[in-house]
Design a protein around this motif. Structure first.
Motif, PDB file in Angstrom:
ATOM      1  N   UNK A 182      18.628   3.942  -4.674  1.00 15.70           N
ATOM      2  CA  UNK A 182      18.424   3.134  -3.473  1.00 15.70           C
ATOM      3  C   UNK A 182      18.887   1.694  -3.696  1.00 15.70           C
ATOM      4  N   UNK A 183      20.180   1.473  -3.796  1.00 15.63           N
ATOM      5  CA  UNK A 183      20.666   0.108  -4.032  1.00 15.63           C
ATOM      6  C   UNK A 183      20.335  -0.855  -2.894  1.00 15.63           C
ATOM      7  N   UNK A 184      20.067  -0.310  -1.715  1.00 15.12           N
ATOM      8  CA  UNK A 184      19.711  -1.178  -0.593  1.00 15.12           C
ATOM      9  C   UNK A 184      18.363  -1.863  -0.795  1.00 15.12           C
ATOM     10  N   UNK A 185      17.567  -1.407  -1.758  1.00 12.19           N
ATOM     11  CA  UNK A 185      16.246  -1.988  -2.032  1.00 12.19           C
ATOM     12  C   UNK A 185      16.299  -2.974  -3.205  1.00 12.19           C
ATOM     13  N   UNK A 186      17.421  -3.589  -3.407  1.00 13.51           N
ATOM     14  CA  UNK A 186      17.588  -4.495  -4.538  1.00 13.51           C
ATOM     15  C   UNK A 186      16.655  -5.703  -4.426  1.00 13.51           C
ATOM     16  N   UNK A 187      16.101  -6.114  -5.558  1.00 10.00           N
ATOM     17  CA  UNK A 187      15.287  -7.326  -5.672  1.00 10.00           C
ATOM     18  C   UNK A 187      15.981  -8.254  -6.664  1.00 10.00           C
ATOM     19  N   UNK A 188      16.064  -9.533  -6.311  1.00 15.92           N
ATOM     20  CA  UNK A 188      16.822 -10.479  -7.121  1.00 15.92           C
ATOM     21  C   UNK A 188      15.900 -11.395  -7.924  1.00 15.92           C
ATOM     22  N   UNK A 189      16.249 -11.544  -9.218  1.00 20.02           N
ATOM     23  CA  UNK A 189      15.494 -12.380 -10.142  1.00 20.02           C
ATOM     24  C   UNK A 189      16.437 -13.474 -10.651  1.00 20.02           C
ATOM     25  N   UNK A 190      16.002 -14.725 -10.603  1.00 21.97           N
ATOM     26  CA  UNK A 190      16.857 -15.848 -10.988  1.00 21.97           C
ATOM     27  C   UNK A 190      16.377 -16.515 -12.258  1.00 21.97           C
ATOM     28  N   UNK A 191      17.360 -17.012 -13.041  1.00 27.73           N
ATOM     29  CA  UNK A 191      17.052 -17.784 -14.240  1.00 27.73           C
ATOM     30  C   UNK A 191      18.235 -18.693 -14.544  1.00 27.73           C
ATOM     31  N   UNK A 192      18.191 -19.341 -15.678  1.00 26.74           N
ATOM     32  CA  UNK A 192      19.212 -20.319 -16.049  1.00 26.74           C
ATOM     33  C   UNK A 192      20.581 -19.664 -16.226  1.00 26.74           C
ATOM     34  N   UNK A 193      21.627 -20.435 -15.984  1.00 26.85           N
ATOM     35  CA  UNK A 193      23.006 -19.953 -16.107  1.00 26.85           C
ATOM     36  C   UNK A 193      23.291 -19.406 -17.497  1.00 26.85           C
ATOM     37  N   UNK A 194      24.054 -18.315 -17.543  1.00 27.78           N
ATOM     38  CA  UNK A 194      24.500 -17.732 -18.807  1.00 27.78           C
ATOM     39  C   UNK A 194      25.623 -16.757 -18.504  1.00 27.78           C
ATOM     40  N   UNK A 195      26.214 -16.223 -19.554  1.00 27.56           N
ATOM     41  CA  UNK A 195      27.191 -15.139 -19.430  1.00 27.56           C
ATOM     42  C   UNK A 195      26.704 -13.949 -20.248  1.00 27.56           C
ATOM     43  N   UNK A 196      26.872 -12.770 -19.702  1.00 25.34           N
ATOM     44  CA  UNK A 196      26.540 -11.537 -20.418  1.00 25.34           C
ATOM     45  C   UNK A 196      27.681 -10.553 -20.197  1.00 25.34           C
ATOM     46  N   UNK A 197      28.310 -10.139 -21.268  1.00 22.76           N
ATOM     47  CA  UNK A 197      29.379  -9.148 -21.159  1.00 22.76           C
ATOM     48  C   UNK A 197      28.919  -7.757 -21.567  1.00 22.76           C
ATOM     49  N   UNK A 198      27.831  -7.693 -22.359  1.00 21.08           N
ATOM     50  CA  UNK A 198      27.370  -6.374 -22.805  1.00 21.08           C
ATOM     51  C   UNK A 198      25.852  -6.307 -22.822  1.00 21.08           C
ATOM     52  N   UNK A 199      25.324  -5.264 -22.203  1.00 21.46           N
ATOM     53  CA  UNK A 199      23.908  -4.952 -22.348  1.00 21.46           C
ATOM     54  C   UNK A 199      23.768  -3.909 -23.459  1.00 21.46           C
ATOM     55  N   UNK A 200      22.625  -3.947 -24.142  1.00 20.64           N
ATOM     56  CA  UNK A 200      22.396  -3.019 -25.255  1.00 20.64           C
ATOM     57  C   UNK A 200      21.555  -1.820 -24.841  1.00 20.64           C
ATOM     58  N   UNK A 201      20.538  -2.050 -23.982  1.00 20.10           N
ATOM     59  CA  UNK A 201      19.667  -0.951 -23.545  1.00 20.10           C
ATOM     60  C   UNK A 201      18.755  -1.471 -22.448  1.00 20.10           C
ATOM     61  N   UNK A 202      18.304  -0.572 -21.589  1.00 24.77           N
ATOM     62  CA  UNK A 202      17.324  -0.895 -20.544  1.00 24.77           C
ATOM     63  C   UNK A 202      16.332   0.261 -20.468  1.00 24.77           C
ATOM     64  N   UNK A 203      15.057  -0.063 -20.189  1.00 25.10           N
ATOM     65  CA  UNK A 203      14.045   0.986 -20.120  1.00 25.10           C
ATOM     66  C   UNK A 203      12.869   0.537 -19.262  1.00 25.10           C
ATOM     67  N   UNK A 204      12.054   1.513 -18.858  1.00 26.15           N
ATOM     68  CA  UNK A 204      10.905   1.265 -17.992  1.00 26.15           C
ATOM     69  C   UNK A 204       9.649   0.993 -18.804  1.00 26.15           C
ATOM     70  N   UNK A 205       8.755   0.183 -18.235  1.00 26.06           N
ATOM     71  CA  UNK A 205       7.386   0.040 -18.736  1.00 26.06           C
ATOM     72  C   UNK A 205       6.435   0.546 -17.658  1.00 26.06           C
ATOM     73  N   UNK A 206       5.327   1.121 -18.078  1.00 25.44           N
ATOM     74  CA  UNK A 206       4.413   1.790 -17.152  1.00 25.44           C
ATOM     75  C   UNK A 206       3.008   1.204 -17.238  1.00 25.44           C
ATOM     76  N   UNK A 207       2.273   1.348 -16.137  1.00 23.82           N
ATOM     77  CA  UNK A 207       0.828   1.082 -16.110  1.00 23.82           C
ATOM     78  C   UNK A 207       0.167   2.258 -15.405  1.00 23.82           C
ATOM     79  N   UNK A 208      -1.103   2.420 -15.648  1.00 24.85           N
ATOM     80  CA  UNK A 208      -1.858   3.480 -14.989  1.00 24.85           C
ATOM     81  C   UNK A 208      -2.307   2.997 -13.620  1.00 24.85           C
ATOM     82  N   UNK A 209      -1.925   3.733 -12.590  1.00 25.29           N
ATOM     83  CA  UNK A 209      -2.327   3.400 -11.228  1.00 25.29           C
ATOM     84  C   UNK A 209      -3.759   3.884 -11.007  1.00 25.29           C
ATOM     85  N   UNK A 210      -4.715   2.971 -10.792  1.00 29.62           N
ATOM     86  CA  UNK A 210      -6.117   3.398 -10.657  1.00 29.62           C
ATOM     87  C   UNK A 210      -6.365   4.259  -9.424  1.00 29.62           C
ATOM     88  N   UNK A 211      -5.519   4.082  -8.400  1.00 32.05           N
ATOM     89  CA  UNK A 211      -5.727   4.845  -7.169  1.00 32.05           C
ATOM     90  C   UNK A 211      -5.330   6.304  -7.342  1.00 32.05           C
TER      91      UNK A 211
END
Length: 651
Positions: free
Chosen positions: A335-364
């Motif tokens: 669902x790319x239409x649901x994109x959320x944008x996060x901003x920080x200081x200027x930089x350049x990134x040409x390569x990412x090494x890895x990405x992964x999820x973190x979880x919490x227990x939903x009490x409901x």
């Protein structure tokens, strides 16, 4: 073996990325047995290591504009077959040009003595005038048009040189570059098959229909351009990629599902889709890589523009603005239409090494839910690499950076944690470097990508800072292994200063001097005068730990350089197999029949990958020895004379 040659001329002072072991080679060889020392692990049997890189075939003017990212794609591999007579593994060397449209048109046009495509250096050079850039682009357009007219042996329909990386997906080995779709090659011989558009592949017998990447219409040519770093989910086997273009929507996103696979049990999979727009990006950008976790994808909108329309504004085609924010767009995988944008200081990134999820227990619900996305990336504090890789000085920023935001010139392995909890603002919870040492060309064990992998491997320089290394042709003399899980835990327990801080502040010399067997950073330093290239991990069969396995890297001994800095004619490279757990022992050294120029990205292909390749109906081939027959009519002779004159004029 074969050789693609060109006429000689008076050599001008060589470009740093066209000399030494950066210099291109024209000799290509089929699978050729190699000698070796040490013991080749049985885990490599039947597999093949392949590395991609630019190797310009038209290279007469060595004083011309040139860039490390230029050049026709050349694949260099070592296949680990078995010698049944000796009952042992027999490594075989192979290297082949990727037979792209641009390559085939170049070698069948004898007058062409410099690359058909303008150098990236020309486009990024802040001193390049509007007239100079326009003339280079017009030259390319004329040569492309000429390739479609009578007298040509190969029309240029796609301008990609496929020179950046190589990966495996759904029975295909695919060479990539962001100026076109992937190109399929055959393993282990590295023969070129044809362009892959996400639906079908040239050279295959396929009934698949549909336009694939780019769709149809006047902009389809640009919208089929794909990232050089697609991601393959190790579980679902989906291929995820983005397309960066010069017209809105500037970023589009595609997912290719493997044939014959059942949908994932924990994700709603709509099947393959092409060129879904990612909203929120306002201009064309130089975007090389992205991040993918099991549930989300991360697009990086950094303040590094790549926009030909800048010429009309009297601005450089490539420009870096250190006063503008870096923006990370995170959205659910489908669902790319649901994109959320996060901003920080200027930089350049040409390569990412890895990405992964973190979880919490939903009490409901009592079930786990994703509450944040983690990403490891090689973060640069400026765009200097873009310019230094073309032997250019980086331009002085026209806007001043506030004193409290100024950072030293460096490239480090960074950790980001983005909160995606509903109801919370788009916040970056953590953003700091894991280590102060220079770090680039990241890789990991493929089976643990998109999950909380423990180890990341990369390249570094041991004799200088990364900033100093950028002042010359960048050569890596150290391979690094980082226990990212330990350093992230340490950073969360005692957080460094956001953005500019480091968890481990030691220099690389201090890390090398460490005798701690449990050190979270291990460095394999090359012998003096030797340099490595990007390494790839191969797992040990039935290994227990994540790092049970081997690192493979092409290496070169620069004592083989002559006094003028050029390689001796008989210079050769080696493939080293390094035990990854300790990062101290080279278990085998394969002596190659020729040198391997310092290049870009490679990959490991297992025996199963090679055995399960999709059937090939035909291969691309060199049109050598073929002469077209035309009636020798006056009008034909006149046209060919005019054509030759134009080619010589543009040579």
């Amino acid at each position: 073996m074969g050789e693609v040659s060109s006429s000689s001329e008076q050599r001008r002072p060589p470009h740093p990325y066209l000399s030494g072991n950066f210099a291109p080679i024209q000799r290509v060889q089929p699978l050729t047995p190699c000698s070796y020392t040490g013991t080749i692990p049985v885990d490599l049997a039947g597999g093949e290591y392949v590395r991609n890189g630019g190797n310009p075939v038209a290279n007469e003017s060595l004083g011309r504009d040139a860039h490390w990212f230029d050049g026709d794609g050349m694949l260099t591999g070592v296949s680990f077959g078995s010698n049944k007579e000796k009952g042992a593994i027999e490594p075989q060397f192979v290297n082949q040009y990727i037979l792209t449209d641009v390559f085939l048109s170049t070698i069948t046009s004898p007058a062409i003595r410099t690359p058909i495509l303008p150098s990236i250096a020309t486009l990024v050079n802040p001193l390049s005038s509007l007239v100079a850039i326009t003339l280079r682009i017009l030259r390319t357009l004329v040569l492309v048009l000429l390739s479609h007219l009578p007298g040509s042996k190969k029309a240029i329909k796609k301008i990609s040189v496929a020179n950046t990386a190589i990966l495996y997906h759904d029975g295909r080995a695919l060479a990539t570059c962001e100026s076109g779709p992937p190109m399929r090659v055959a393993l282990p011989g590295l023969e070129t098959v044809g362009w892959f558009n996400g639906e079908k592949c040239e050279g295959e017998s396929s009934a698949a229909a549909g336009a694939g990447f780019g769709g149809k219409g006047p902009l389809s040519f640009f919208r089929e351009w794909t990232t050089a770093h697609p991601r393959v989910d190790p579980q679902s086997k989906e291929l995820l990629l983005f397309h960066s273009t010069f017209a809105p929507p500037y970023i589009q996103y595609s997912i290719i599902t493997p044939s014959g696979r059942n949908p994932s049990s924990n994700l709603s999979r709509p099947g393959k889709f092409f060129n879904a727009p990612v909203p929120g990006i306002q201009s064309a950008k130089m975007m090389h890589d992205f991040g993918v976790s099991k549930s989300h994808s991360i697009i990086m909108d950094l303040p590094l523009s790549l926009d030909p329309l800048n010429l009309a504004k009297n601005k450089p085609v490539v420009a870096y603005d250190p006063t503008s924010p870096s923006r990370f767009g995170i959205f659910p995988r489908y669902e790319p239409e649901k994109v959320r944008w996060f901003e920080t200081r200027a930089c350049c990134i040409f390569h990412t090494a890895n990405s992964w999820d973190s979880f919490v227990l939903d009490p409901a619900s009592g079930e786990e839910r994703v509450n944040s996305i983690n990403m490891l990336a090689c973060r640069l504090t400026s765009a200097s690499l873009v310019f230094s890789a073309g032997a250019l000085a980086a331009p002085v920023p026209t806007k001043s950076v506030p004193d409290d935001e100024k950072e030293e010139e460096q490239c480090r392995l960074y950790y980001y944690n983005f909160s995606i909890d509903q109801g919370e603002k788009n916040a970056i919870r953590h953003q700091w470097a894991l280590s102060a040492i220079p770090f680039e060309f990241p890789s990991l064990r493929d089976s643990v990508s998109m999950s909380a992998a423990r180890y990341i491997y990369g390249c570094s320089v041991s004799d200088s800072s990364f900033g100093a290394a950028l002042g010359r042709a960048v050569k890596m003399n150290a391979l690094v292994k980082v226990d990212v899980r330990s350093l992230i835990a340490k950073g969360k327990q005692d957080p460094p200063v956001p953005i500019s801080g480091c968890v481990d502040t030691r220099t690389i010399a201090e890390v090398i001097a460490s005798s701690d067997m449990n050190d979270p950073i291990k460095v394999f330093k090359m012998p003096d005068g030797w340099y490595a290239q990007e390494s790839r991990f191969v797992p040990r069969q039935n290994g227990v730990d994540e790092d049970d396995g081997w690192l493979l890297s092409y290496v070169f001994d620069e004592s083989q350089l002559q006094d003028d800095g050029e390689c001796k004619p008989d210079a050769k490279s080696e493939l080293w197999i390094i035990e990854a757990k300790s990062m101290t022992k080279v278990v085998a050294k394969v002596q190659l029949p020729q040198r391997v120029p310092y290049g870009l990205h490679g990959n490991w292909f297992s025996k199963e990958d090679i055995q399960h390749q999709k059937p090939i109906e035909r291969l691309r081939s060199l049109p050598i020895g073929h002469k077209e027959r035309h009636p020798m009519l006056p009008i034909w002779q006149a046209w060919m004379s005019l054509r030759s004159m134009v080619e010589r004029l543009l040579a």
